[in-house]
Design an enzyme around this catalytic site. Sequence first.
Site, PDB file in Angstrom:
ATOM      1  N   LYS A  40       0.839  -1.212   0.000  1.00 52.75           N
ATOM      2  CA  LYS A  40       0.000   0.000   0.000  1.00 52.75           C
ATOM      3  C   LYS A  40       0.871   1.259   0.000  1.00 52.75           C
ATOM      4  CE  LYS A  40      -0.204  -0.517   5.006  1.00 52.75           C
ATOM      5  NZ  LYS A  40      -1.022  -0.966   6.136  1.00 52.75           N
ATOM      6  N   TYR A 265      15.720  30.691   5.950  1.00 55.94           N
ATOM      7  CA  TYR A 265      14.537  31.388   6.462  1.00 55.94           C
ATOM      8  C   TYR A 265      14.641  31.543   7.975  1.00 55.94           C
ATOM      9  CZ  TYR A 265      12.297  30.808   1.936  1.00 55.94           C
ATOM     10  OH  TYR A 265      12.001  30.874   0.609  1.00 55.94           O
TER      11      TYR A 265
HETATM   12  C1  LIG Z   1      -0.261  -1.853   6.836  1.00 58.54           C
HETATM   13  C2  LIG Z   1      -0.815  -3.142   7.329  1.00 58.54           C
HETATM   14  C3  LIG Z   1       0.027  -4.211   7.656  1.00 58.54           C
HETATM   15  C4  LIG Z   1       1.531  -4.097   7.650  1.00 58.54           C
HETATM   16  O1  LIG Z   1       1.995  -3.482   8.830  1.00 58.54           O
HETATM   17  P1  LIG Z   1       3.552  -3.328   9.118  1.00 58.54           P
HETATM   18  O2  LIG Z   1       3.623  -2.814  10.504  1.00 58.54           O
HETATM   19  O3  LIG Z   1       4.070  -2.365   8.122  1.00 58.54           O
HETATM   20  O4  LIG Z   1       4.141  -4.677   8.952  1.00 58.54           O
HETATM   21  C5  LIG Z   1      -0.570  -5.410   7.996  1.00 58.54           C
HETATM   22  N1  LIG Z   1      -1.900  -5.553   8.036  1.00 58.54           N
HETATM   23  C6  LIG Z   1      -2.736  -4.541   7.749  1.00 58.54           C
HETATM   24  C7  LIG Z   1      -4.200  -4.764   7.820  1.00 58.54           C
HETATM   25  C8  LIG Z   1      -2.242  -3.306   7.396  1.00 58.54           C
HETATM   26  O5  LIG Z   1      -3.059  -2.299   7.106  1.00 58.54           O
END
Ligand SMILES: *Cc1c(COP(=O)(O)O)cnc(C)c1O
Length: 382
Positions: A40, A265
Amino acid sequence: MSTEPTARAWIEVDGSALRRNLERVRQAVGPEVAMIPMVKSDAYGLGVLGTVRALEPSSPHAWGVATVAEGLELRGFGVTRRVIVFSPVALDEMDAGVEGDLTFSISDVEALDAVVEAAARFDRQADIHVEIDTGMGRAGFAWTEADAWGPAVAARTGGRVRWKGVFTHFHSADEPDLSSVREQVERFDRALERLPLPDEEGFLVHLCNSAAALRSPEFARHSVRPGIVLYGGGMEGGVETEPVVSVRARVSLIRDVPPGATLGYGATWRAVGRERWATVGIGYGDGLPRALGNRGTALVRGRRVPIIGRISMDMTVVDITGVPEVERGEVVTFLGREASGPGGGPEISLEEMAGWADTISYEILTGFAPRLPRVWRRDEGG
Ligand SMILES: *Cc1c(COP(=O)(O)O)cnc(C)c1O
């Protein structure tokens, strides 16, 4: 005009290390456990296409995404493997998801009804995984009410819509104290006992994110969903991952300044004596956290140099008074190991940078902007 991706600033991604991190998870949980790499948010900012290409030889069970658009993007790349959408989505996105052969995670009956309708409309099969909320609170059917929703899910599946899995998500698997993980597992199992689970081939029960897969592999069951560990995020509790990402940028200007010269800045840096400043072509517009100004360091010629003044959108200045031999065009490393050869050089870890910016490795990685080209290295094989 130079169009070289390494002309100004870039992210270097080590595809071999990425794959080795997945194999590390596989070793922890055992070869029979199905892998669902979470890709994702553009594979945590690394670039989803490069990531899928790098991990494809490991034959994962499915790719995990968060949105319908991300799933359809993978289909657009020609990805035929299963794609599971792990966040609740808008009801009017179900049509596109069903057409794209995406698997939905379902947290309520209304969403399931929308999938059933979409599957009927297109006369297509659709797969779902059911999420159970055991304490995360943001999604999932309540673990305490399995008697109410279990039969409702069962009644709506088995036809065009196939119930292919059930899962939960830990809220504190990366904390030193694992008692909440055990409590969530107990809640999950109490709900499972009361569910009329289908007799689907390949039905998957899964709980573990990265931290849980590596630290509590006894809870892996059929499948795990690693994310951050693949991309080189380390964690509390001594879990070692291999760095995957480096961020580098070139010196675009060098200036010798007299005592009292001000920088950036707000003029928050003032030269004490004579100083040598290097302007580097990267800024918060590239995703370098602005919080690193007057706080973080970078690496050049094997040395740590302080980031001075406020970081601008497009430029960052480092103090090279102690490394005066640095030349225009030289590469400064803001994240990762400096020399990419054998033995390596000094390193700035994701955790260290996240600490300077008061955030977590996840936000650092997903914060890098599209302006930074992703340069993939896949040389070492394996
Ligand atoms: C993002 C996510 C993961 C992965 O989590 P990590 O801490 O990056 O390993 C696993 N399960 C779900 C449902 C997620 O949304």
